[in-house]
Scaffold this active site. Sequence first.
Site, PDB file in Angstrom:
ATOM      1  N   CYS A 153      19.785  39.445  88.758  1.00  0.00           N
ATOM      2  CA  CYS A 153      19.019  38.353  89.363  1.00  0.00           C
ATOM      3  C   CYS A 153      19.214  37.072  88.550  1.00  0.00           C
ATOM      4  O   CYS A 153      20.297  36.519  88.528  1.00  0.00           O
ATOM      5  CB  CYS A 153      17.552  38.760  89.496  1.00  0.00           C
ATOM      6  SG  CYS A 153      16.632  37.761  90.705  1.00  0.00           S
ATOM      7  N   HIS A 190      18.576  44.264  92.125  1.00  0.00           N
ATOM      8  CA  HIS A 190      18.047  44.885  90.905  1.00  0.00           C
ATOM      9  C   HIS A 190      18.395  46.369  90.832  1.00  0.00           C
ATOM     10  O   HIS A 190      17.550  47.231  91.125  1.00  0.00           O
ATOM     11  CB  HIS A 190      16.524  44.704  90.841  1.00  0.00           C
ATOM     12  CG  HIS A 190      16.095  43.331  90.498  1.00  0.00           C
ATOM     13  ND1 HIS A 190      15.878  42.914  89.200  1.00  0.00           N
ATOM     14  CD2 HIS A 190      15.854  42.250  91.284  1.00  0.00           C
ATOM     15  CE1 HIS A 190      15.515  41.640  89.205  1.00  0.00           C
ATOM     16  NE2 HIS A 190      15.493  41.211  90.450  1.00  0.00           N
ATOM     17  N   GLU A 202      18.523  48.140  88.276  1.00  0.00           N
ATOM     18  CA  GLU A 202      17.706  48.795  87.247  1.00  0.00           C
ATOM     19  C   GLU A 202      16.402  49.345  87.812  1.00  0.00           C
ATOM     20  O   GLU A 202      15.757  50.192  87.194  1.00  0.00           O
ATOM     21  CB  GLU A 202      17.452  47.831  86.074  1.00  0.00           C
ATOM     22  CG  GLU A 202      16.340  46.813  86.270  1.00  0.00           C
ATOM     23  CD  GLU A 202      16.728  45.598  87.103  1.00  0.00           C
ATOM     24  OE1 GLU A 202      16.042  44.566  86.960  1.00  0.00           O
ATOM     25  OE2 GLU A 202      17.685  45.670  87.910  1.00  0.00           O
TER      26      GLU A 202
END
Length: 268
Positions: A118, A226, A228
């Site tokens: 991001c 994202h 993660e």
Amino acid sequence: MGALGVPVVWVVASHRILTGPSAHQQLYTCIDEVGQRTLLNMGLQPVSYPRLPLERLEAALGTVDGILLGGSDTNVDPRLFGEPVQRPEFEIDTERDELAHPLIRLAIARKVPLIGLCRGSHDMNVALGGSLHQWLRDLPGAVTHWEDPDEAIDAQYAERHFVTCRPGGELERITQMGRFPASSLHSQGVKLLGEGLVAEAHADDGLVEAFRWHDPGVFAWGFQFHPEWGWRWHPAYGRIMNAYVRACWEHHARRAGATQAPLQPIVA
């Protein structure tokens, strides 16, 4: 193999003015919470060197096996790509810009694995001479890239739209998927890609969603979404994060003087 025996990843810090319980505002240094927890859960060790003087940059980079640039509510300073700040409510994190951008360039030159998530992908793009759309809501298009502020945090990070990989590209190879749903909670995004970067995925409105350094032998990737978050169950996210972890182990082995990276189990 080093004192810890596992790859060490530098999580680049952000700097925020936060309001405490007494309603006083104070400047804090923050590091990405989910990013560092994901690193730990995948067997790596996060560290951070906030406000590092630039003359120490190369020495500090020599102590780590990867760089993670996470998200933040702050924005890359548009003046770094030749534009004035378009909206007065933008929070600019000058200290992050001043450290992250030379770190990105040096990490690529030294072949230290690098992942930008991001805002972290914005850092990468601007550090390499690219530019950003400062406010995507002003652009025509059917894709909503920003979160609903009334949603719970897990809903904000849920999949919001699809991204399509470049046919035959590296992201398609890594994820084993040509198209997949992705999270989207950002108001800025790539306008012009930086020098040496290759687009690997786009949203349906054409916005770049993933890019990499042109040399596939250097793991240096930026993701607008994202991976993660949800890496345990989202197949594309899990494969992206596993590819990053493998790159960090390989760098760890080289830094330790080993001839082959050890095979390490990844928590899934």
